[in-house]
Design a protein around this motif. Structure first.
Motif, PDB file in Angstrom:
ATOM      1  N   SER A  60       0.869  -1.167   0.000  1.00 40.72           N
ATOM      2  CA  SER A  60       0.000   0.000   0.000  1.00 40.72           C
ATOM      3  C   SER A  60       0.911   1.222   0.000  1.00 40.72           C
ATOM      4  O   SER A  60       1.810   1.339   0.851  1.00 40.72           O
ATOM      5  CB  SER A  60      -0.906   0.020   1.242  1.00 40.72           C
ATOM      6  OG  SER A  60      -1.715   1.181   1.238  1.00 40.72           O
ATOM      7  N   ILE A  71      -8.279  -5.535  -5.656  1.00 36.33           N
ATOM      8  CA  ILE A  71      -8.064  -4.705  -4.471  1.00 36.33           C
ATOM      9  C   ILE A  71      -7.416  -5.459  -3.315  1.00 36.33           C
ATOM     10  O   ILE A  71      -6.794  -4.843  -2.448  1.00 36.33           O
ATOM     11  CB  ILE A  71      -9.387  -4.084  -3.993  1.00 36.33           C
ATOM     12  CG1 ILE A  71     -10.413  -5.192  -3.700  1.00 36.33           C
ATOM     13  CG2 ILE A  71      -9.926  -3.108  -5.030  1.00 36.33           C
ATOM     14  CD1 ILE A  71     -11.694  -4.675  -3.074  1.00 36.33           C
ATOM     15  N   TYR A  72      -7.546  -6.777  -3.278  1.00 36.02           N
ATOM     16  CA  TYR A  72      -6.959  -7.533  -2.175  1.00 36.02           C
ATOM     17  C   TYR A  72      -5.530  -7.974  -2.480  1.00 36.02           C
ATOM     18  O   TYR A  72      -4.604  -7.708  -1.714  1.00 36.02           O
ATOM     19  CB  TYR A  72      -7.824  -8.745  -1.823  1.00 36.02           C
ATOM     20  CG  TYR A  72      -9.210  -8.376  -1.342  1.00 36.02           C
ATOM     21  CD1 TYR A  72      -9.379  -7.477  -0.295  1.00 36.02           C
ATOM     22  CD2 TYR A  72     -10.343  -8.918  -1.929  1.00 36.02           C
ATOM     23  CE1 TYR A  72     -10.641  -7.128   0.154  1.00 36.02           C
ATOM     24  CE2 TYR A  72     -11.612  -8.576  -1.490  1.00 36.02           C
ATOM     25  CZ  TYR A  72     -11.761  -7.669  -0.448  1.00 36.02           C
ATOM     26  OH  TYR A  72     -13.014  -7.320  -0.012  1.00 36.02           O
ATOM     27  N   GLY A 128      -2.386  -1.048  -3.209  1.00 33.08           N
ATOM     28  CA  GLY A 128      -3.376  -0.007  -2.963  1.00 33.08           C
ATOM     29  C   GLY A 128      -2.698   1.310  -2.654  1.00 33.08           C
ATOM     30  O   GLY A 128      -1.471   1.440  -2.738  1.00 33.08           O
ATOM     31  N   ARG A 154     -11.478   3.302  -8.265  1.00 30.81           N
ATOM     32  CA  ARG A 154     -12.373   2.216  -8.691  1.00 30.81           C
ATOM     33  C   ARG A 154     -12.116   1.841 -10.153  1.00 30.81           C
ATOM     34  O   ARG A 154     -12.055   0.656 -10.494  1.00 30.81           O
ATOM     35  CB  ARG A 154     -13.832   2.619  -8.522  1.00 30.81           C
ATOM     36  CG  ARG A 154     -14.757   1.517  -9.026  1.00 30.81           C
ATOM     37  CD  ARG A 154     -16.211   1.748  -8.748  1.00 30.81           C
ATOM     38  NE  ARG A 154     -16.954   0.502  -9.037  1.00 30.81           N
ATOM     39  CZ  ARG A 154     -18.227   0.310  -8.747  1.00 30.81           C
ATOM     40  NH1 ARG A 154     -18.923   1.271  -8.176  1.00 30.81           N
ATOM     41  NH2 ARG A 154     -18.803  -0.842  -9.023  1.00 30.81           N
ATOM     42  N   ASP A 186      -9.144  -0.169 -10.272  1.00 29.75           N
ATOM     43  CA  ASP A 186      -9.217  -1.349  -9.408  1.00 29.75           C
ATOM     44  C   ASP A 186      -8.107  -1.338  -8.356  1.00 29.75           C
ATOM     45  O   ASP A 186      -7.413  -2.327  -8.133  1.00 29.75           O
ATOM     46  CB  ASP A 186      -9.147  -2.636 -10.228  1.00 29.75           C
ATOM     47  CG  ASP A 186      -9.822  -3.801  -9.515  1.00 29.75           C
ATOM     48  OD1 ASP A 186     -10.596  -3.543  -8.573  1.00 29.75           O
ATOM     49  OD2 ASP A 186      -9.559  -4.957  -9.878  1.00 29.75           O
ATOM     50  N   GLY A 210      -7.232  -0.427  -4.290  1.00 29.82           N
ATOM     51  CA  GLY A 210      -7.753  -0.173  -2.953  1.00 29.82           C
ATOM     52  C   GLY A 210      -7.461   1.245  -2.509  1.00 29.82           C
ATOM     53  O   GLY A 210      -6.344   1.750  -2.660  1.00 29.82           O
ATOM     54  N   TRP A 226     -18.715  -1.488  -4.799  1.00 31.31           N
ATOM     55  CA  TRP A 226     -17.246  -1.586  -4.837  1.00 31.31           C
ATOM     56  C   TRP A 226     -16.717  -1.761  -3.424  1.00 31.31           C
ATOM     57  O   TRP A 226     -17.123  -1.039  -2.504  1.00 31.31           O
ATOM     58  CB  TRP A 226     -16.657  -0.329  -5.475  1.00 31.31           C
ATOM     59  CG  TRP A 226     -15.169  -0.392  -5.672  1.00 31.31           C
ATOM     60  CD1 TRP A 226     -14.463  -1.362  -6.296  1.00 31.31           C
ATOM     61  CD2 TRP A 226     -14.213   0.580  -5.241  1.00 31.31           C
ATOM     62  NE1 TRP A 226     -13.120  -1.065  -6.285  1.00 31.31           N
ATOM     63  CE2 TRP A 226     -12.934   0.127  -5.644  1.00 31.31           C
ATOM     64  CE3 TRP A 226     -14.300   1.791  -4.552  1.00 31.31           C
ATOM     65  CZ2 TRP A 226     -11.766   0.845  -5.382  1.00 31.31           C
ATOM     66  CZ3 TRP A 226     -13.141   2.498  -4.290  1.00 31.31           C
ATOM     67  CH2 TRP A 226     -11.890   2.026  -4.707  1.00 31.31           C
ATOM     68  N   GLY A 286     -13.496  -1.484  -2.400  1.00 32.02           N
ATOM     69  CA  GLY A 286     -12.129  -0.973  -2.269  1.00 32.02           C
ATOM     70  C   GLY A 286     -11.962   0.194  -1.335  1.00 32.02           C
ATOM     71  O   GLY A 286     -10.855   0.736  -1.202  1.00 32.02           O
TER      72      GLY A 286
END
Length: 494
Positions: free
Chosen positions: A212, A249-250, A254, A290, A293, A295, A325, A327
């Protein structure tokens, strides 16, 4: 009061706003400066490990600590930081240099600071033994620097040649110390640009880590600052989205957004202006995230800004353009007495709006400032816990709450404490055994430069097999100051 007399009741508008809060928001407000004893009494049942959880925690914690200690010794800047811990006079001297050197504009003051902090240190005591080559090389430089910078005050070295050497050596010394401070900065900052950071992250991503990114810097002071941060976030989201290559997102990288960097007056007193000016910027970035895609995480701020941040979080969750969404993320600081009630609000918000919110649980980053501000205001109590063990209790209680809400929350546990990792893993595992829950449907997080060796024992098959995301700051050295000092202090505490 005369009919034409203006109502001058202090804070009338603010009081009216708080009395119209929803039940969950009112609970957050009521806990702002609640008695620490009553807070802990309420949290202890959830923070206490159950009979099945205790042996799991002990076994996992022992394994993590033993494996981390058996790993290779730290090298480079990590070894230097370990050698010069903040428990030593030399470590404090280096921290003072790190805190000040990068922001001193003139050469004379830099030289004076170097002389003051380097010349009195017992650097020889840090030489030899089993220390890394990098540490010994750096320490020899500090030994020589200390002799040179103290030469003018030492009568035994007071000959003209030595003084001349000292004067001639100062530019070299200045350059060397400046380089050393930047080297320490590189320990905690992944890259000067988002492109460099994404490239540097590939090695650890290949071994299972997630990332992140945070655009380094503090709160905006001017509209130009805010515009520059907005442009940096906009550019970073696009770059991160391209680098993610559809991982989502996982599993993909991010971004963390600091709201006070997007508006120069991010305070409760300026709520109307903030909502009018900041909401469109935040909405624009969230929509972009978004589309890419990526986070999108709202970072933590000081306690006085929490209500504003929650208002903006609720705004994002109710936007039609972000419906469905998952995220959107939010950071909750466990050292705040309001933390459990903030989680109740976030869980309810997620369920009301159909989002699965990412909630990053951290211990807290502004403790000294919060304590000082409360003392200056003469308040009866503090908004944060005054003892570390109370923050740990709050963290475990909040972790249990998040793990129980995985149907609508994606928990992200940011910690560098092996026992905390073990306890969370035990709570999650036992809960899944009883309720057939989502298994490892959560992740841990650590700061870049801190904890990666520990988390190498957590991620991947053969270990705990729980993902770990690295929080990675991005920026130039001129923006490093405040972040670097916080990391040095945390590293010393760890």
């Amino acid at each position: 009061m005369a009919p034409d007399q203006v109502n001058t009741i202090p804070f009338a508008a603010f009081c009216d706003e708080t009395t119209r809060q929803s039940g969950l928001r009112a609970a957050i407000t009521a806990a702002y400066r609640r008695s620490e004893i009553s807070c802990i009494q309420a949290l202890l049942p959830a923070a206490t490990l159950t009979t099945p959880e205790k042996p799991r925690t002990r076994a996992t914690g022992t394994h993590l600590i033993t494996a981390a200690r058996a790993g290779p010794a730290p090298a480079g800047a990590a070894a230097l930081i370990r050698e010069y811990a903040l428990s030593s006079a030399e470590g404090v001297a280096l921290m003072c240099l790190a805190e000040a050197l990068l922001r001193i504009p003139d050469i004379a003051t830099r030289d004076a600071l170097i002389r003051d902090k380097i010349s009195g240190g017992d650097w020889r005591a840090h030489l030899g033994g089993n220390r890394a080559l990098f540490v010994n090389a750096a320490t020899w430089g500090l030994v020589i620097t200390g002799r040179l910078t103290s030469a003018g005050d030492d009568p035994t070295l007071g000959n003209a040649l030595t003084r001349l050497l000292a004067r001639a050596g100062e530019p070299v010394i200045r350059k060397a110390v400046d380089l050393a401070m930047r080297l320490m900065g590189n320990q905690f900052v992944l890259g000067e640009t988002i492109e460099k950071a994404l490239a540097h992250a590939r090695t650890r991503e290949a071994s299972g880590f997630r990332y992140s990114y945070d655009m380094l810097g503090e709160a905006a002071l001017t509209a130009n600052d805010a515009a520059r941060y907005f442009a940096a976030y906009h550019h970073a989201i696009i770059a991160i989205g391209a680098a993610s290559q559809g991982r989502g997102i996982y599993e993909g990288p991010g971004i963390s957004i600091k709201l006070s960097a997007l508006h120069p007056r991010y305070t409760r007193r300026q709520k109307a202006r903030v909502l009018a000016e900041l909401q469109p910027r935040l909405t624009s970035l969230a929509m972009l995230a978004r589309a890419c895609d990526v986070g999108f995480n709202i970072d933590a701020e000081e306690t006085d800004r929490l209500d504003l941040s929650l208002d903006l979080l609720e705004h994002l969750c109710t936007l039609p353009g972000l419906a469905g969404w998952h995220g959107i993320g939010f950071v909750v600081q466990a050292y705040q007495k309001r933390a459990p009630f903030v989680l109740d609000f976030c869980i309810d918000l997620a369920r009301r709006t159909g989002h699965r919110l990412m909630i990053r649980l951290v211990k807290g980053a502004y403790w000294d400032a919060e304590i000082k501000r409360a003392q200056e205001g003469g308040f009866d109590d503090f908004p944060v816990f005054t003892r570390k063990i109370h923050t740990d209790i709050s963290y475990l209680a909040c972790a249990r709450k998040l793990l129980a809400a995985r149907d609508t929350i994606y928990p992200q546990f940011a910690t560098h404490n092996a026992l905390t990792i073990a306890a969370i893993h035990a709570i999650g595992t036992v809960a899944d055994t009883h309720a057939m829950g989502a298994g490892d449907d959560y992740e841990f997080q650590c700061l870049h430069g801190m904890g990666e060796d520990l988390y190498a024992q957590v991620i991947g098959p053969g270990h705990l097999n729980i993902p770990c995301r690295v929080y990675a700051p991005v920026g130039g050295h001129e923006t490093l100051l405040a972040y670097l000092v916080r990391r040095l202090l945390e590293n010393g505490a760890n």
